[in-house]
Design a protein around this motif. Structure first.
Motif, mmCIF file in Angstrom:
data_model
loop_
_atom_site.group_PDB
_atom_site.id
_atom_site.type_symbol
_atom_site.label_atom_id
_atom_site.label_comp_id
_atom_site.label_asym_id
_atom_site.label_seq_id
_atom_site.Cartn_x
_atom_site.Cartn_y
_atom_site.Cartn_z
ATOM 1 N N ASN A 129 5.381 -5.077 10.253
ATOM 2 C CA ASN A 129 5.347 -4.878 8.797
ATOM 3 C C ASN A 129 5.514 -6.156 7.984
ATOM 4 O OD1 ASN A 129 5.266 -1.933 7.711
ATOM 5 N ND2 ASN A 129 6.490 -1.800 9.573
ATOM 6 N N LEU A 130 6.302 -7.090 8.500
ATOM 7 C CA LEU A 130 6.662 -8.267 7.709
ATOM 8 C C LEU A 130 6.021 -9.532 8.263
ATOM 9 C CD1 LEU A 130 10.464 -7.383 7.469
ATOM 10 C CD2 LEU A 130 8.710 -6.904 5.753
ATOM 11 N N LYS A 131 5.637 -10.426 7.367
ATOM 12 C CA LYS A 131 5.005 -11.691 7.774
ATOM 13 C C LYS A 131 6.079 -12.693 8.194
ATOM 14 C CE LYS A 131 1.198 -11.193 4.481
ATOM 15 N NZ LYS A 131 0.641 -11.708 3.212
ATOM 16 N N MET A 132 5.644 -13.671 9.003
ATOM 17 C CA MET A 132 6.537 -14.777 9.341
ATOM 18 C C MET A 132 6.620 -15.732 8.155
ATOM 19 S SD MET A 132 7.640 -14.419 12.464
ATOM 20 C CE MET A 132 8.250 -16.082 12.721
ATOM 21 N N ILE A 133 7.755 -16.413 8.010
ATOM 22 C CA ILE A 133 7.851 -17.509 7.045
ATOM 23 C C ILE A 133 6.925 -18.623 7.521
ATOM 24 C CG2 ILE A 133 9.386 -19.291 6.105
ATOM 25 C CD1 ILE A 133 11.681 -17.256 6.327
ATOM 26 N N GLU A 134 6.204 -19.210 6.608
ATOM 27 C CA GLU A 134 5.228 -20.258 6.966
ATOM 28 C C GLU A 134 5.890 -21.395 7.739
ATOM 29 O OE1 GLU A 134 1.709 -22.870 4.769
ATOM 30 O OE2 GLU A 134 3.059 -21.633 3.576
ATOM 31 N N ASN A 135 5.219 -21.839 8.796
ATOM 32 C CA ASN A 135 5.657 -22.946 9.679
ATOM 33 C C ASN A 135 6.738 -22.551 10.677
ATOM 34 O OD1 ASN A 135 3.857 -24.809 8.515
ATOM 35 N ND2 ASN A 135 5.310 -25.251 6.871
ATOM 36 N N SER A 189 10.952 -26.808 22.027
ATOM 37 C CA SER A 189 11.820 -27.630 21.179
ATOM 38 C C SER A 189 11.552 -27.333 19.699
ATOM 39 C CB SER A 189 11.600 -29.119 21.481
ATOM 40 O OG SER A 189 10.236 -29.459 21.331
ATOM 41 N N LYS A 190 10.292 -27.008 19.360
ATOM 42 C CA LYS A 190 9.948 -26.629 17.968
ATOM 43 C C LYS A 190 10.705 -25.358 17.577
ATOM 44 C CE LYS A 190 7.237 -25.867 14.198
ATOM 45 N NZ LYS A 190 7.654 -24.572 13.713
ATOM 46 N N ASN A 191 10.764 -24.368 18.489
ATOM 47 C CA ASN A 191 11.507 -23.132 18.209
ATOM 48 C C ASN A 191 12.984 -23.428 17.967
ATOM 49 O OD1 ASN A 191 9.600 -21.463 20.793
ATOM 50 N ND2 ASN A 191 9.140 -21.581 18.607
ATOM 51 N N LEU A 192 13.579 -24.238 18.829
ATOM 52 C CA LEU A 192 15.006 -24.546 18.698
ATOM 53 C C LEU A 192 15.293 -25.329 17.416
ATOM 54 C CD1 LEU A 192 15.939 -25.447 22.390
ATOM 55 C CD2 LEU A 192 16.352 -23.298 21.192
#
Length: 333
Positions: free
Chosen positions: A117-123, A153-156
């Motif tokens: 239902n909800l979009k991800m925050i950009e980036n 590492s980007k996720n963290l």
């Protein structure tokens, strides 16, 4: 009432619902008149409990008899359709009819339906499950607690920014101090992903938080760090270990204090200190895991908590909206 914070509530999720949920709303309303509760579930059952305990200006009931069951797999929960109390509550946030949603229902289904239902925050690539933990000096934000088993590492790095933003929203007077959960405090310890994340955070100076390097599991409660970041596998193991240890300590203490005459006399003499100890470890005080990374926050109340615990998760919702969490993440990312 248009300027009130609107919380969408799945009234049918978790043990002893909807009674526990509605009792939690009634309890929360006693100390908070800034919230309008949008309640999704069986109107007949809900109306019977709420009766005239809250002024009608402060709540709305949206009737549905369809519910996501606790035994459903995440996919089964989502397939139950768009008329379940959980889906409708999340959808109300999507439609901007509510600021935030809370449910004590099936965690996996909540995460899946939220993502549908909800979009991800950009980036931001992945959302994370975060929660509040007690420490010697106050509280810490810990994430991820199980939403993502494997992380880059980007996720963290994203989790660090989101965790710091969450901490600032909840505790606006304190500056976040971020650390990576690792098997040692030395720079060379850990796998390649965590070492890479260390270098990025160490080189990337931020005015929004301080980076404190690594933290080991035995120092989580010291209070030197208030945002603790890990992948979901490690974070979930740490969470369950901490919960189990707290339950073991309180259980053993109770046995020692009630098992003999000397123990009973000792517990009577120390009643004030024991009450403080029990309150400090009361899991209801830290109820309300927060699913962050989506463009609206989603709060997961523990399914087995009581109405006091659910009321505390409503308080977390109120503080998150008032602290402009989503805007803070967007600015910092």
């Amino acid at each position: 009432m248009s300027d009130m914070i609107k919380i969408a509530v799945d009234a049918m999720g978790g043990d002893n619902s909807p009674k526990k949920i509605i009792d939690g709303i009634i309890h929360n309303h006693q100390s908070n008149k800034e919230v309008c509760y949008k309640i999704f579930g069986d109107q007949n059952k809900i109306s019977e409990i709420i009766k005239d305990k809250i002024n009608k200006d402060f709540f709305e009931i949206f009737h549905t008899e369809d519910v996501v069951k606790s035994a459903d797999s995440p996919l089964e929960g989502a397939k139950r359709g768009k008329n379940t109390s959980m889906w409708l509550a999340i959808e109300s946030v999507k439609k901007k009819e509510a600021h935030i949603v809370v449910s004590a229902g099936n965690t996996g289904a909540l995460l899946v339906i939220s993502k549908l239902n909800l979009k991800m925050i950009e980036n931001i690539d992945k959302p994370a499950l975060s929660a509040l933990w007690p420490n010697k000096k106050g509280m810490s934000v810990v994430l991820d607690l199980g939403a993502n088993i494997e992380c880059s590492s980007k996720n963290l790095l994203d989790f660090s920014i989101m965790g710091a933003s969450l901490y600032t929203s909840l505790y606006p007077n304190d500056k976040p101090n971020v650390a990576l959960l690792n098997i040692g405090s030395e720079e060379l310890k850990g796998n390649e992903i965590i070492k890479e994340t260390y270098q990025i955070l160490n080189d990337k100076k931020s005015i929004n938080y301080d980076f404190a390097g690594y933290i080991e599991g035995n120092h989580l409660m010291d209070g030197e760090v208030n945002v603790i970041v890990s992948d979901g596998f490690t974070g979930n193991v740490a969470l369950k270990t901490a919960e189990g240890t707290a339950n073991f300590i309180t259980g053993e203490l109770k046995t020692a204090m009630t098992g003999s005459l000397i123990g009973k006399i000792s517990s009577f003499l120390n009643i004030s200190n024991l009450r403080k100890f029990k309150k400090r470890l009361d899991p209801r005080l830290y109820n309300g895991a927060i699913f962050i990374g989506l463009d609206s926050p989603v709060v997961k109340s523990h399914g087995g908590t009581d109405y006091i615990g659910f009321s505390n998760s409503l308080d977390v919702c109120h503080r998150i909206v008032k602290g402009n969490l989503i805007e803070k993440i967007k600015q910092n990312i």
